[in-house]
Scaffold this motif. Structure first.
Motif: not given
Length: 342
Positions: A34-39, A52-57, A69-76
Motif C-alpha cells: 500500500a503506497l501513501t504520501s503519508s509518513h 492487515h498485519p502482513d500488509l506492506q505500507v 523508486e525506493q517504494a517500488l523496489r521488488g514490485v511486479t
C-alpha cells in the motif's frame, strides 16, 4: 511471489481495490504494498497498517522521484491510481488578473500527468515489469476506446496513456494496461450541479450546459474488478491494452434521470434545466460561489456526455464480478442510500 503495489491506497479507488484484494483473499497480504504520501506514525499510515498485519505500507510521493523508486523496489505489478489533484488541469487565464485575458489549455506535462509521469519514471528505474493505470471511462466512440475526448477531465488521462504507450514502445515495461474506470456512481452530486447530498440543497431546478447517458459504476465494484484484473490478467510481453471497467448501456442514466431519482429519494422533485455555457458559468461562479477555472474546466464534461462518450459497452466489469458471484450495484441504490443517509 508477485508483489502488487497500489498508489493512493487510502483514497477511494485505491482503498476499494486494497479491500477487495484482502477480503476476497485474492493475494497473500504480504505480497501487497500500500503506497501513501503519508509518513510513518501518521493517522493514514496507521490506518493502512491496521488493515492487515502482513500488509506492506510504503511512503511514495508524486513530488519525490527517489521516494517512489525506493517504494517500488521488488514490485511486479503497479496499480497507478490517478492523482485527485484536479486543479493542476484547470485552464489558465493570461493577462494581469483583471479577467479579460484569454484562457489557455495547460501545457502537456503541467497537468496531473506530471505526477503520473513521476510514478512511471520511478517504476522504470525500479524495474517494475507490468503497469496498470486507472484512467477514466470517457472517450468511447460507440464501438471501442478512442484517444480523443471533449472532456477536460480526460485530458490528463489521455496524456498519461500516451506516455505509457511510449514507454512500452521503448521496452521500458513488459506490458501496460490503461484501465478506464467507470464514472463513480457516488459522484452523481458533482454531475448534478455540485448538488449537496446531505439534505442542505433545496434546489428543485439544476442548471447544466448539457446532458447525456452515463454508465454509472459503484466504487466498491470498481475496486473489486480492478483487484481481480490485477491478479487474473497475465499478459504477453510487449502488449499494451486499453479496457473499460463499467456497467453497460442498458443500465445507463442521464443526469436528468439521476435528478428524478434524487427527487424520489428526498420526497421533493428535482429537475435539470439545460442552459448555455455562459449562463452556466455565470450562475455557478456568481450565485453558487464556485471558482471560475473549476467551472470552466468541468463544463466540458457535459459536451462529452452529449457525444455519448460515457455510454460504454464493454463486458469486462460484468465478467470479472461474475467470476466471484457479484452483481454490479445500481446507481438507483447508491443514490437512495446517499440521500436517505442509509
Amino acid at each position: 511471489m508477485a508483489a502488487i503495489a497500489i498508489t493512493g491506497a487510502s483514497g477511494k479507488l485505491g482503498s476499494a481495490t486494497l479491500a477487495a484484494l484482502l477480503e476476497h483473499n485474492l493475494a497473500p497480504p504480504s505480497s501487497i504494498i500500500a503506497l501513501t504520501s503519508s509518513h510513518p506514525n501518521s493517522s493514514t499510515w496507521n490506518a493502512l497498517q491496521a488493515r492487515h498485519p502482513d500488509l506492506q505500507v510504503r511512503h511514495a510521493s508524486f513530488e519525490d522521484l527517489l521516494s517512489f523508486e525506493q517504494a517500488l523496489r521488488g514490485v511486479t505489478k503497479l496499480f497507478l491510481v490517478s492523482t485527485p489533484h484536479i486543479a493542476l488541469d484547470f485552464d489558465r487565464q493570461e493577462g494581469e488578473g483583471d479577467g479579460s485575458g484569454q484562457w489557455q489549455e495547460v501545457p502537456d506535462g503541467a497537468g496531473r500527468e506530471k505526477h503520473h509521469r513521476v510514478a512511471l519514471d520511478a517504476a522504470v528505474r525500479a524495474g517494475v515489469p507490468h503497469v496498470y493505470y486507472s484512467s477514466l471511462a470517457f472517450a468511447w466512440d460507440g464501438r471501442s476506446a478512442s484517444h480523443a475526448s471533449a472532456a477536460g477531465v480526460m485530458r490528463a488521462h489521455l496524456r498519461t496513456e500516451a506516455y505509457l504507450s511510449r514507454l512500452l514502445h521503448e521496452e521500458r515495461f513488459r506490458s501496460v494496461t490503461a484501465v478506464r474506470e467507470g464514472l463513480y456512481a457516488e459522484s452523481w452530486p458533482l454531475y448534478l450541479g455540485y448538488f449537496d447530498a446531505s439534505g442542505e440543497d433545496d434546489r428543485t431546478e439544476v442548471l447544466l450546459p448539457g446532458d447525456g447517458k452515463i454508465c454509472w459504476t459503484a466504487i466498491r465494484d470498481l475496486g473489486l474488478a480492478s483487484a481481480l484484473l490485477l491478479v487474473q490478467h497475465n499478459k504477453e510481453d510487449g502488449v499494451g491494452t486499453t479496457l473499460y471497467l463499467s456497467t453497460r448501456p442498458e443500465n445507463a442514466k442521464s443526469v436528468g434521470e439521476v435528478a428524478a431519482l434524487v427527487g424520489q429519494a428526498r420526497g421533493k422533485e428535482v429537475k435539470v434545466k439545460i442552459v448555455g455555457h455562459d449562463e452556466h458559468e455565470r450562475f455557478y461562479v456568481e450565485e453558487r460561489g464556485k471558482e471560475r477555472p473549476a467551472v470552466r474546466w468541468w463544463a466540458s464534461t457535459y459536451e462529452a456526455l452529449e457525444r455519448g462518450e460515457c455510454l460504454i459497452n464493454d463486458p469486462t466489469l460484468e465478467k470479472l464480478l461474475e467470476s466471484v458471484g457479484v452483481k454490479p450495484t445500481s446507481v438507483d441504490e447508491v443514490i437512495a442510500k446517499m440521500v436517505k443517509k442509509e
